[in-house]
Write an enzyme that holds these catalytic residues in place. Structure first.
Site, PDB file in Angstrom:
ATOM      1  N   CYS A   2       6.491   8.496 -31.343  1.00  0.00           N
ATOM      2  CA  CYS A   2       6.774   9.242 -32.547  1.00  0.00           C
ATOM      3  C   CYS A   2       6.514  10.704 -32.214  1.00  0.00           C
ATOM      4  CB  CYS A   2       5.838   8.806 -33.662  1.00  0.00           C
ATOM      5  SG  CYS A   2       5.858   7.022 -33.918  1.00  0.00           S
ATOM      6  N   ARG A  27      12.209  12.107 -30.845  1.00  0.00           N
ATOM      7  CA  ARG A  27      11.175  11.133 -30.471  1.00  0.00           C
ATOM      8  C   ARG A  27      11.140   9.922 -31.406  1.00  0.00           C
ATOM      9  NH1 ARG A  27       7.427  13.320 -27.057  1.00  0.00           N
ATOM     10  NH2 ARG A  27       5.925  11.721 -27.634  1.00  0.00           N
ATOM     11  N   TRP A  74       9.086   6.340 -35.041  1.00  0.00           N
ATOM     12  CA  TRP A  74       9.880   5.276 -34.427  1.00  0.00           C
ATOM     13  C   TRP A  74       9.023   4.027 -34.548  1.00  0.00           C
ATOM     14  CZ3 TRP A  74       9.379   1.921 -30.171  1.00  0.00           C
ATOM     15  CH2 TRP A  74      10.564   1.289 -29.774  1.00  0.00           C
ATOM     16  N   ASN A 100       0.768   8.855 -32.868  1.00  0.00           N
ATOM     17  CA  ASN A 100       1.835   8.455 -31.943  1.00  0.00           C
ATOM     18  C   ASN A 100       1.204   7.504 -30.939  1.00  0.00           C
ATOM     19  OD1 ASN A 100       3.998   8.342 -30.117  1.00  0.00           O
ATOM     20  ND2 ASN A 100       3.300  10.168 -29.049  1.00  0.00           N
ATOM     21  N   GLY A 101       1.737   6.287 -30.820  1.00  0.00           N
ATOM     22  CA  GLY A 101       1.182   5.333 -29.855  1.00  0.00           C
ATOM     23  C   GLY A 101       0.949   3.985 -30.510  1.00  0.00           C
ATOM     24  N   GLU A 488      25.086   3.131 -14.892  1.00  0.00           N
ATOM     25  CA  GLU A 488      24.747   4.287 -15.733  1.00  0.00           C
ATOM     26  C   GLU A 488      25.852   4.530 -16.771  1.00  0.00           C
ATOM     27  OE1 GLU A 488      22.313   5.954 -16.518  1.00  0.00           O
ATOM     28  OE2 GLU A 488      23.071   7.836 -17.321  1.00  0.00           O
ATOM     29  N   LYS A 492      25.307   4.426 -20.799  1.00  0.00           N
ATOM     30  CA  LYS A 492      25.643   5.539 -21.703  1.00  0.00           C
ATOM     31  C   LYS A 492      26.493   5.037 -22.859  1.00  0.00           C
ATOM     32  CE  LYS A 492      23.364   7.887 -20.856  1.00  0.00           C
ATOM     33  NZ  LYS A 492      22.418   8.092 -19.802  1.00  0.00           N
ATOM     34  N   GLU A 495      24.536   2.606 -25.340  1.00  0.00           N
ATOM     35  CA  GLU A 495      23.446   3.160 -26.148  1.00  0.00           C
ATOM     36  C   GLU A 495      23.941   4.064 -27.269  1.00  0.00           C
ATOM     37  OE1 GLU A 495      20.472   5.663 -24.171  1.00  0.00           O
ATOM     38  OE2 GLU A 495      21.969   6.289 -22.729  1.00  0.00           O
ATOM     39  N   HIS A 511      32.241 -13.197  -7.765  1.00  0.00           N
ATOM     40  CA  HIS A 511      31.153 -14.177  -7.860  1.00  0.00           C
ATOM     41  C   HIS A 511      30.784 -14.470  -9.316  1.00  0.00           C
ATOM     42  CE1 HIS A 511      30.720 -13.973  -3.566  1.00  0.00           C
ATOM     43  NE2 HIS A 511      30.710 -12.651  -3.653  1.00  0.00           N
ATOM     44  N   LYS A 611      13.697   9.172 -27.650  1.00  0.00           N
ATOM     45  CA  LYS A 611      13.843   9.843 -26.356  1.00  0.00           C
ATOM     46  C   LYS A 611      12.785   9.427 -25.335  1.00  0.00           C
ATOM     47  CE  LYS A 611      15.777  12.948 -23.697  1.00  0.00           C
ATOM     48  NZ  LYS A 611      17.033  12.472 -23.090  1.00  0.00           N
TER      49      LYS A 611
HETATM   50  C1  F6R Z   1      19.209   6.584 -21.308  1.00  0.00           C
HETATM   51  C2  F6R Z   1      17.853   7.079 -21.413  1.00  0.00           C
HETATM   52  C3  F6R Z   1      16.722   6.163 -21.072  1.00  0.00           C
HETATM   53  C4  F6R Z   1      15.684   6.921 -20.221  1.00  0.00           C
HETATM   54  C5  F6R Z   1      14.454   6.041 -19.975  1.00  0.00           C
HETATM   55  C6  F6R Z   1      13.445   6.729 -19.087  1.00  0.00           C
HETATM   56  O1  F6R Z   1      20.131   7.559 -21.625  1.00  0.00           O
HETATM   57  O2  F6R Z   1      17.635   8.194 -21.769  1.00  0.00           O
HETATM   58  O3  F6R Z   1      17.167   5.027 -20.417  1.00  0.00           O
HETATM   59  O4  F6R Z   1      16.285   7.291 -19.027  1.00  0.00           O
HETATM   60  O5  F6R Z   1      13.856   5.728 -21.199  1.00  0.00           O
HETATM   61  O6  F6R Z   1      12.959   7.891 -19.664  1.00  0.00           O
HETATM   62  P1  F6R Z   1      12.193   8.974 -18.809  1.00  0.00           P
HETATM   63  O7  F6R Z   1      13.167   9.510 -17.818  1.00  0.00           O
HETATM   64  O8  F6R Z   1      11.759  10.002 -19.790  1.00  0.00           O
HETATM   65  O9  F6R Z   1      11.066   8.268 -18.133  1.00  0.00           O
END
Ligand code: F6R
Length: 616
Positions: A2, A27, A74, A100-101, A488, A492, A495, A511, A611
């Site tokens: 959060c 966040r 969150w 937060n936590g 990747e 993208k 998500e 396979h 994030k």
């Molecule tokens: C995808 C994304 C997440 C982060 C993952 C790691 O777009 O943003 O998959 O890459 O949560 O986050 P960090 O890099 O902050 O450890």
């Protein structure tokens, strides 16, 4: 995960808090709230939904006051609703806290507090903190927080106010981030720097188990034993404008377009003639020379950067590398020792699983190198050495520029490692990598108008999807260095557009996944020139033969691929294969962006995500 903020000074606290929360919304964004001390009262206002819901409510019925705390949530314990939103009162409504936590022993605390007569109103773990501080309160908020910390288990950063001590905020952290912003006649605490950057560039990073006690004039930091500590002030070099959209519709699009500049800055900072320098790296060349194997550990997009780095490090520095997700690594009793270099990659530097993996590796005697974007983050501080990616603040939840920055730094590290181990300087490497910024710019220049080719493909997909009763999905295929980009690209897309997407190494198609191919899925085939190009062309034929619709990511001027009659082609500038992932990922990011835009989704704040994942 959060966002929390605290303000004390002469300004209207509510306004400062809401503005700060808008910088922290990345966040968490399922509810938000503030607690402000107004005269002798402690007023809490909190609302389910985006920050805008709270902001509208506060506009209609403002709260005046000079000191307060705020939170953007969150959800972990308890659904997002007004009651579970933070701040939380203690039962006498004298204390308010934001958290937060996760408090792991909250059920035990709750039982103990209920026995003492405390009544809980929410389903959260956080509420226990408010009651606990209240139970320890004997006229001094800092002492009450300090005593409560001894009873709390888990990860937390908190901020607390007491209506009987107006002008005072007490904060504390354990495994969740908390910074202090030092202003003129005002002070702040927050989960992250952008929350305070509108007001000050002077910050102090709080370390684990430290407590901060602030009012508008003074900031005092204490260790867990209650002893005062001297802390270093750091001047933040970047500007808040970097955390704004600057005319782009979304942060994600802005961050995609920042990539040429980000790559250019990294190369300019790190390359000197034929040498690569990492001034801040505390691990010596001699230590690197002794490295027998490397483990790269990360989550999500950062993990994909690690997968690509495996190709680069093994090719350039000839050291064996394995790559692991942090959440698996930490529970597997991994075989790392003094001769292992563990590289943890993290944009935020706060990802709980990666932080735990780092600790596990250090405990086993390995040297840990962190590749981080956020300065002074927990991972950066706990590692033996750090290399910063300096990509600037990444606000969109979907990571883009941080990924390319990680790739470029990891390429450079491969080169650095090779020279540390006595390999001959490779001027071709330096020359080729320096062509990346121009290639990225050339590519993006083709997509700067709203009605560009990728946006058009996305719109056609959208129509196709609706016409088939939402039945379509995506498959991403790549090989060799561009296999990680296939996963990747799929990540993208899923998500931010919530469409099922799978990334696969193209050679594995036969396979199993080939069974998925009919006229339903759209298949993104990364078919740039390189060692496995011809193989990829054969894979394309296999998909075409089964009716799949193909978007090919090609090298510019590839007539052969055009002849294979794929439905859509996206051309990318010619670049040495090893470095091509940093370019190839850009159209994949744009495709995900434009598909999500077609569906009208909230691109910067996709559902269920946040994030930085500071909880397990
Ligand atoms: C995808 C994304 C997440 C982060 C993952 C790691 O777009 O943003 O998959 O890459 O949560 O986050 P960090 O890099 O902050 O450890």
């Amino acid at each position: 995960m959060c966002g929390i903020i605290g303000y004390t000074g002469k300004k209207n606290a509510t306004q400062v808090l809401v503005k700060g929360l808008s910088r922290l919304e990345y966040r968490g964004y399922d509810s938000a709230g503030v607690a402000v001390i107004r005269d002798q009262e402690l007023v809490i206002r909190k609302k389910k939904g985006k920050l805008s819901v709270l902001r509208d409510d506060l506009k209609k019925d403002p709260i005046q006051g000079k000191t307060g705390i705020g939170h953007t949530r969150w959800a972990t314990h308890g659904v997002p609703n007004d009651v579970n939103a933070h701040p939380h009162y203690d039962h006498k409504e004298k204390i308010a806290i934001v958290h937060n936590g996760i408090i792991e022993n909250y059920l035990d605390l709750k039982k103990m507090l209920e026995r003492k007569g405390y009544k809980f109103v929410s389903e959260t773990d956080s509420e226990a903190i408010a009651h606990l501080i209240s139970s320890n309160y004997k006229g001094d908020l800092r002492k009450a927080v300090q005593d409560s910390a001894k009873q709390m288990e888990g990860s937390y950063s908190i901020a607390a106010v007491h209506k009987g001590e107006p002008g005072r905020i007490v904060g504390m952290r354990n495994d969740s981030p908390l910074i202090i912003g030092i202003g003129e006649g005002e002070n702040f605490i927050a989960s992250d720097i952008p929350a305070v950057l509108d007001y000050t560039k002077k910050v102090v990073y709080l370390d684990n188990k430290e407590i901060v006690d602030l009012n508008e004039k003074t900031v005092l930091v204490y260790g867990p034993n209650g002893r005062k500590k001297k802390k270093k002030e750091v001047e933040i070099k970047w500007d808040i404008s970097q955390a704004e959209k600057n005319g782009f519709r979304h942060f994600m699009l802005k961050e995609i377009f920042e990539q040429p500049e980000v790559i250019k800055n990294i190369l300019e900072e790190r390359i000197e003639k034929e040498n690569v320098k990492f001034d801040e790296l505390k691990i010596t060349k001699n230590q690197l020379k002794k490295t027998k194997k490397i483990a790269i550990v990360a989550c999500g997009t950062a993990y994909h950067a690690g997968l690509t780095a495996q190709y680069a490090i093994e090719e350039v520095a000839k050291v064996p590398v394995w790559v692991d997700t942090s959440s698996e690594f930490r529970y597997r009793d991994p075989l790392v020792d003094k001769e292992t270099l563990v590289i943890v990659v993290s944009q935020s530097g706060e990802t709980a699983d990666t932080l735990a993996a780092l600790r596990e590796a250090r405990e086993k005697g390995a040297k840990v190198l962190a590749i981080c974007n956020v300065l002074g983050s927990s991972i950066a501080r706990e590692a033996d050495g750090v290399i910063y990616t300096h990509a600037g603040p990444e606000i969109a939840v979907a990571s883009t520029k941080a990924y390319t920055a990680q790739l470029v730094v990891l390429y450079l590290f491969a080169y650095y490692l090779a020279s540390a181990r006595g390999s001959k300087k490779n001027s071709g490497f330096i020359k080729e990598i320096k062509s990346l910024p121009a290639a990225a710019k050339k590519l993006l220049d083709q997509y700067s108008s709203k009605r560009n080719k990728i946006a058009k493909y996305a719109s056609e997909f959208h129509e196709y999807y609706l016409a088939r009763n939402n039945k379509s999905c995506f498959l991403y295929l790549g090989r060799n260095v561009n296999y990680p980009n296939a996963i990747e690209g799929a990540l993208k897309l899923k998500e931010i557009s919530y469409i099922s997407a799978e990334g696969y190494p193209a050679g594995e198609m036969k396979h199993g996944p080939i069974a998925l191919i009919d006229e339903n899925p759209w298949v993104v085939c990364i078919a740039v020139k390189g060692a496995t190009y011809e193989k990829m062309l054969s894979n394309i034929q296999e998909i075409k033969a089964r009716g799949g619709i193909i978007i090919a990511i090609a090298t510019e001027g590839d007539a052969k691929l055009k002849k294979s009659k794929v439905e859509y082609v996206i051309e990318t500038p010619r670049i040495k294969e090893l470095f091509s992932p940093a370019i190839v990922v850009i159209p994949l990011q744009l495709l995900a962006y434009y598909v999500a835009a077609e569906f009208g989704y909230d691109i910067d704040q996709p559902r269920n995500l946040a994030k930085s994942v500071t909880v397990e």
